[in-house]
Design a protein around this motif. Structure first.
Motif, PDB file in Angstrom:
ATOM      1  N   GLN A 181      -0.599 -15.257  -6.204  1.00  0.00           N
ATOM      2  CA  GLN A 181      -0.308 -14.409  -5.052  1.00  0.00           C
ATOM      3  C   GLN A 181      -0.556 -12.950  -5.423  1.00  0.00           C
ATOM      4  O   GLN A 181      -0.313 -12.537  -6.557  1.00  0.00           O
ATOM      5  CB  GLN A 181       1.137 -14.588  -4.604  1.00  0.00           C
ATOM      6  CG  GLN A 181       1.440 -13.862  -3.316  1.00  0.00           C
ATOM      7  CD  GLN A 181       2.765 -14.297  -2.709  1.00  0.00           C
ATOM      8  OE1 GLN A 181       3.501 -15.073  -3.270  1.00  0.00           O
ATOM      9  NE2 GLN A 181       3.055 -13.776  -1.551  1.00  0.00           N
ATOM     10  N   PHE A 239       0.450  -9.103  -4.418  1.00  0.00           N
ATOM     11  CA  PHE A 239       1.534  -8.408  -3.728  1.00  0.00           C
ATOM     12  C   PHE A 239       1.342  -6.909  -3.838  1.00  0.00           C
ATOM     13  O   PHE A 239       1.146  -6.376  -4.928  1.00  0.00           O
ATOM     14  CB  PHE A 239       2.870  -8.806  -4.356  1.00  0.00           C
ATOM     15  CG  PHE A 239       4.056  -8.482  -3.517  1.00  0.00           C
ATOM     16  CD1 PHE A 239       4.453  -9.323  -2.499  1.00  0.00           C
ATOM     17  CD2 PHE A 239       4.777  -7.328  -3.739  1.00  0.00           C
ATOM     18  CE1 PHE A 239       5.561  -9.023  -1.711  1.00  0.00           C
ATOM     19  CE2 PHE A 239       5.875  -7.012  -2.965  1.00  0.00           C
ATOM     20  CZ  PHE A 239       6.266  -7.867  -1.945  1.00  0.00           C
ATOM     21  N   GLU A 283       4.695  -6.242   0.639  1.00  0.00           N
ATOM     22  CA  GLU A 283       4.161  -7.404   1.345  1.00  0.00           C
ATOM     23  C   GLU A 283       2.983  -7.994   0.574  1.00  0.00           C
ATOM     24  O   GLU A 283       2.279  -7.289  -0.147  1.00  0.00           O
ATOM     25  CB  GLU A 283       3.717  -7.029   2.763  1.00  0.00           C
ATOM     26  CG  GLU A 283       2.616  -6.009   2.826  1.00  0.00           C
ATOM     27  CD  GLU A 283       2.293  -5.583   4.246  1.00  0.00           C
ATOM     28  OE1 GLU A 283       1.154  -5.159   4.464  1.00  0.00           O
ATOM     29  OE2 GLU A 283       3.164  -5.671   5.127  1.00  0.00           O
ATOM     30  N   PRO A 284       2.781  -9.298   0.748  1.00  0.00           N
ATOM     31  CA  PRO A 284       1.634  -9.936   0.094  1.00  0.00           C
ATOM     32  C   PRO A 284       0.340  -9.601   0.841  1.00  0.00           C
ATOM     33  O   PRO A 284       0.357  -9.347   2.046  1.00  0.00           O
ATOM     34  CB  PRO A 284       1.951 -11.430   0.191  1.00  0.00           C
ATOM     35  CG  PRO A 284       2.873 -11.550   1.356  1.00  0.00           C
ATOM     36  CD  PRO A 284       3.630 -10.256   1.442  1.00  0.00           C
ATOM     37  N   HIS A 330       0.489  -7.601  -9.112  1.00  0.00           N
ATOM     38  CA  HIS A 330       1.180  -6.475  -8.489  1.00  0.00           C
ATOM     39  C   HIS A 330       0.177  -5.343  -8.338  1.00  0.00           C
ATOM     40  O   HIS A 330      -0.437  -4.928  -9.324  1.00  0.00           O
ATOM     41  CB  HIS A 330       2.361  -6.009  -9.335  1.00  0.00           C
ATOM     42  CG  HIS A 330       3.568  -6.854  -9.171  1.00  0.00           C
ATOM     43  ND1 HIS A 330       4.725  -6.632  -9.880  1.00  0.00           N
ATOM     44  CD2 HIS A 330       3.822  -7.909  -8.366  1.00  0.00           C
ATOM     45  CE1 HIS A 330       5.635  -7.528  -9.509  1.00  0.00           C
ATOM     46  NE2 HIS A 330       5.107  -8.309  -8.603  1.00  0.00           N
TER      47      HIS A 330
END
Length: 103
Positions: free
Chosen positions: A12, A14, A20-21, A75
């Motif tokens: 994922q 982010f 928010e992703p 991130h």
């Protein structure tokens, strides 16, 4: 390093500043701070064989491995700009025309 569906499938991405992703990510380049993503909903190039993408530049992107060989999370810090990137199989993601199945 450049990450795509071949070496970070399921990870994922982010955006820390917006909490928010990012959706429909095609590739992440941690060296230059660029995320390439497809539009949501998907937009096809007029030739209908390629997905149109855009790129987002960040001041820094950190790959988080969480004990795995491959990243499980990225991130992204301090969005600098967003611009059209082109078609998914011709730009920055080096042939990653598919979707990474990220959230």
């Amino acid at each position: 390093m450049l990450y795509d569906r071949h070496n970070a499938l399921g990870a994922q991405v982010f955006e820390i500043g917006r909490r928010e992703p990012l959706k429909r990510v095609m590739s992440v380049d941690t060296d230059v701070g660029i995320v390439v993503a497809a539009h949501d909903p998907l937009r096809l190039h007029p030739n209908r064989e390629q997905v149109e993408t855009y790129q987002i530049r960040f001041r820094a992107i950190h790959a988080i491995h969480g004990g795995s060989d491959k990243p499980v999370l990225f991130h992204c810090y301090d969005r600098l700009q967003e611009s059209p990137a082109g078609m998914a199989d011709r730009i920055h993601c080096r042939g990653a025309a598919g979707h990474w199945a990220w959230r």
